[in-house]
Write an enzyme that holds these catalytic residues in place. Structure first.
Site, PDB file in Angstrom:
ATOM      1  N   GLU A 206       0.841  -1.205   0.000  1.00  0.00           N
ATOM      2  CA  GLU A 206       0.000   0.000   0.000  1.00  0.00           C
ATOM      3  C   GLU A 206       0.872   1.249   0.000  1.00  0.00           C
ATOM      4  O   GLU A 206       1.850   1.339   0.740  1.00  0.00           O
ATOM      5  CB  GLU A 206      -0.887  -0.024   1.238  1.00  0.00           C
ATOM      6  CG  GLU A 206      -2.303   0.375   0.987  1.00  0.00           C
ATOM      7  CD  GLU A 206      -3.050  -0.597   0.078  1.00  0.00           C
ATOM      8  OE1 GLU A 206      -3.157  -0.295  -1.131  1.00  0.00           O
ATOM      9  OE2 GLU A 206      -3.523  -1.629   0.568  1.00  0.00           O
TER      10      GLU A 206
ATOM     11  N   THR B 171       2.834   2.083  -2.139  1.00  0.00           N
ATOM     12  CA  THR B 171       4.141   1.748  -2.704  1.00  0.00           C
ATOM     13  C   THR B 171       4.193   2.082  -4.190  1.00  0.00           C
ATOM     14  O   THR B 171       5.264   2.309  -4.733  1.00  0.00           O
ATOM     15  CB  THR B 171       4.420   0.248  -2.519  1.00  0.00           C
ATOM     16  OG1 THR B 171       3.217  -0.454  -2.833  1.00  0.00           O
ATOM     17  CG2 THR B 171       4.815  -0.076  -1.092  1.00  0.00           C
TER      18      THR B 171
ATOM     19  N   GLY C 178     -16.171   5.078  -3.090  1.00  0.00           N
ATOM     20  CA  GLY C 178     -15.447   5.655  -1.953  1.00  0.00           C
ATOM     21  C   GLY C 178     -15.085   4.628  -0.891  1.00  0.00           C
ATOM     22  O   GLY C 178     -14.827   4.984   0.256  1.00  0.00           O
TER      23      GLY C 178
ATOM     24  N   ASP D  79      -4.379   0.705  -9.150  1.00  0.00           N
ATOM     25  CA  ASP D  79      -5.776   0.313  -9.363  1.00  0.00           C
ATOM     26  C   ASP D  79      -6.039  -0.050 -10.823  1.00  0.00           C
ATOM     27  O   ASP D  79      -6.668  -1.063 -11.132  1.00  0.00           O
ATOM     28  CB  ASP D  79      -6.714   1.457  -8.958  1.00  0.00           C
ATOM     29  CG  ASP D  79      -6.430   1.960  -7.557  1.00  0.00           C
ATOM     30  OD1 ASP D  79      -5.812   1.210  -6.780  1.00  0.00           O
ATOM     31  OD2 ASP D  79      -6.811   3.104  -7.243  1.00  0.00           O
TER      32      ASP D  79
ATOM     33  N   TYR E 251      -4.326  11.734   1.034  1.00  0.00           N
ATOM     34  CA  TYR E 251      -3.484  11.034   0.053  1.00  0.00           C
ATOM     35  C   TYR E 251      -2.406  11.947  -0.550  1.00  0.00           C
ATOM     36  O   TYR E 251      -1.232  11.576  -0.609  1.00  0.00           O
ATOM     37  CB  TYR E 251      -4.401  10.493  -1.049  1.00  0.00           C
ATOM     38  CG  TYR E 251      -3.727   9.571  -2.030  1.00  0.00           C
ATOM     39  CD1 TYR E 251      -3.695   8.200  -1.812  1.00  0.00           C
ATOM     40  CD2 TYR E 251      -3.143  10.069  -3.190  1.00  0.00           C
ATOM     41  CE1 TYR E 251      -3.091   7.341  -2.715  1.00  0.00           C
ATOM     42  CE2 TYR E 251      -2.540   9.221  -4.105  1.00  0.00           C
ATOM     43  CZ  TYR E 251      -2.518   7.860  -3.861  1.00  0.00           C
ATOM     44  OH  TYR E 251      -1.917   7.015  -4.768  1.00  0.00           O
TER      45      TYR E 251
HETATM   46  C1  GLA Z   1      -5.245   4.433  -4.031  1.00  0.00           C
HETATM   47  C2  GLA Z   1      -4.507   4.883  -5.277  1.00  0.00           C
HETATM   48  C3  GLA Z   1      -3.439   3.873  -5.665  1.00  0.00           C
HETATM   49  C4  GLA Z   1      -2.544   3.504  -4.487  1.00  0.00           C
HETATM   50  C5  GLA Z   1      -3.392   3.167  -3.267  1.00  0.00           C
HETATM   51  C6  GLA Z   1      -2.570   2.952  -2.034  1.00  0.00           C
HETATM   52  O1  GLA Z   1      -5.992   3.283  -4.306  1.00  0.00           O
HETATM   53  O2  GLA Z   1      -5.398   5.033  -6.349  1.00  0.00           O
HETATM   54  O3  GLA Z   1      -2.684   4.377  -6.752  1.00  0.00           O
HETATM   55  O4  GLA Z   1      -1.625   4.522  -4.217  1.00  0.00           O
HETATM   56  O5  GLA Z   1      -4.339   4.176  -2.982  1.00  0.00           O
HETATM   57  O6  GLA Z   1      -1.808   1.803  -2.158  1.00  0.00           O
END
Ligand code: GLA
Length: 383
Positions: free
Chosen positions: A23, A25, A111, A164, A222
């Protein structure tokens, strides 16, 4: 009789994803290990004979309508921006995107940290690809994952890292995928066997229903973590945090500013998380599920204490799942809310869910949702 001149509708589907481990990363040049969820988004695309794009969704009243030339950064808002963003990036890359009607339906909760946006982007991308009769294979899946990532970053304005979009387009059906975001990685995408039924195990996902945001303007969220990671990499003198070793992170004096070790803790999460991803892949290879579980739980502690992206609901879901018999559990996705994933003996899934419901009620938290985490198939065109 069928009217042969009627435009042909193509329908594409793309799954949500749950990240098993790895995560925050991706944007640090590191490793991630996601699977696809059974919940998915479908997009039905019908070509038009003009240059109009009409976007509708089963979940939202009304439509967004404009011309292909109206798409672009800052020009479409809300959910439609994800779909319009994909069309705009494809067109900017020279793909002859036709005017089209796109209708969206989805069972991926919004979300919840389960990539509802990547599912929408990928379903749009695959649907347009289908309209153009272009083939889907490893190379074109990689290309579309990058198109979707750019749509989210450049058009929606969410500075996500690519996990993702790569997950929903490139995961092997029924398995996991090891993603390596290192620049010039020799093997950026490796399928990983993840045979839960053979081990009598299951994945269950708890949606805390605490919603999160990934927008850059989210100063405490984030975007702030991304900037802290960039600052930590600069202090370490490396291009990305994944190029530092755990020992370098512990020894670098520049990671502590005026007695505050926040940058060291952010960096520590990233370098130890990469090591845990590698260790999970090795444990899976050895069929050592207890170790897999322990590594998932260690990842949660790292995100809670060092990266500071958990919340009381996520911590409670994880602790309760472990108490109720999970081998391992952790928050998944961007954090600050969203979902937790637990690795559970198949016969304990209901008991874990009931225990989490009871714990949430006891704490006065809103009722959580539960999703089946059975590893599913990547985005595809429906026959
Ligand atoms: C979200 C972002 C991803 C990633 C995750 C954390 O899902 O869209 O790119 O950074 O958070 O691992």
């Amino acid at each position: 009789m069928l009217d042969s001149s009627a435009p042909t509708t193509v329908t594409a589907r793309a799954p949500g994803r749950v990240n098993l481990i790895g995560e925050h990363t991706d944007y640090n040049g590191g490793l991630c290990l996601p699977v696809a969820l059974p919940d998915e988004t479908t997009v039905a695309a019908t070509p038009r004979d003009d240059d109009v794009v009409r976007l509708t969704s089963g979940a939202v009243e009304g439509a967004w309508e404009g011309r292909l030339s109206d798409l672009g950064p800052g020009r479409v808002n809300g959910w439609a921006a994800y779909a319009a963003g994909v069309l705009w990036v494809l067109a900017a890359d020279g793909v002859p995107v036709p005017g089209c009607d796109l209708h969206v339906e989805s069972t991926v909760p919004l979300g919840a940290g389960l990539s509802s946006s990547a599912a929408l982007e990928a379903a749009v991308a695959v649907a347009v690809w289908g309209l153009l009769d272009r083939p889907l294979h490893d190379d074109t899946r990689a290309l579309l994952a990058e198109v979707c990532r750019r749509a989210e970053t450049e058009v929606v304005g969410a500075p996500t890292g690519g996990l993702d979009q790569a997950a929903v387009l490139r995961v092997p059906a029924g398995g996991a995928v090891l993603l390596d975001f290192a620049a010039g990685a020799s093997d950026p995408v490796t399928p990983v066997r993840f045979d839960l039924p053979a081990a009598g195990l299951a994945l269950t996902v708890v949606d805390t229903r605490v919603s999160h945001t990934h927008s850059d303007s989210d100063e405490a969220g984030y975007g702030a973590r991304r900037r802290e990671c960039e600052d930590a990499a600069r202090a370490l003198g490396v291009e990305t945090l994944s190029l530092a070793t755990p020992a370098e992170v512990e020894e670098c004096a520049a990671l502590v500013v005026a007695g505050d070790d926040v940058l060291r803790r952010r960096a520590r999460h990233v370098v130890t998380e990469n090591a845990r991803v590698t260790a999970v892949v090795a444990a899976l290879d050895a069929g050592d599920w207890r170790t897999v579980g322990a590594l998932l739980s260690a990842s949660h502690v790292s995100m809670r204490d060092d990266f500071e992206i958990s919340c009381p609901e996520l911590d409670l879901a994880v602790a309760t799942a472990l108490d109720a018999g999970a081998l391992g559990a952790r928050m998944t996705g961007g954090g600050f809310g969203g979902s937790a994933v637990a690795l559970v003996p198949a016969e304990r899934v209901d008991a874990v869910r009931r225990a989490v419901d009871a714990a949430f009620a006891r704490e006065g938290f809103g009722a959580p949702g539960h999703l089946d985490g059975t590893p599913s198939a990547p985005a595809s065109l429906l026959p």
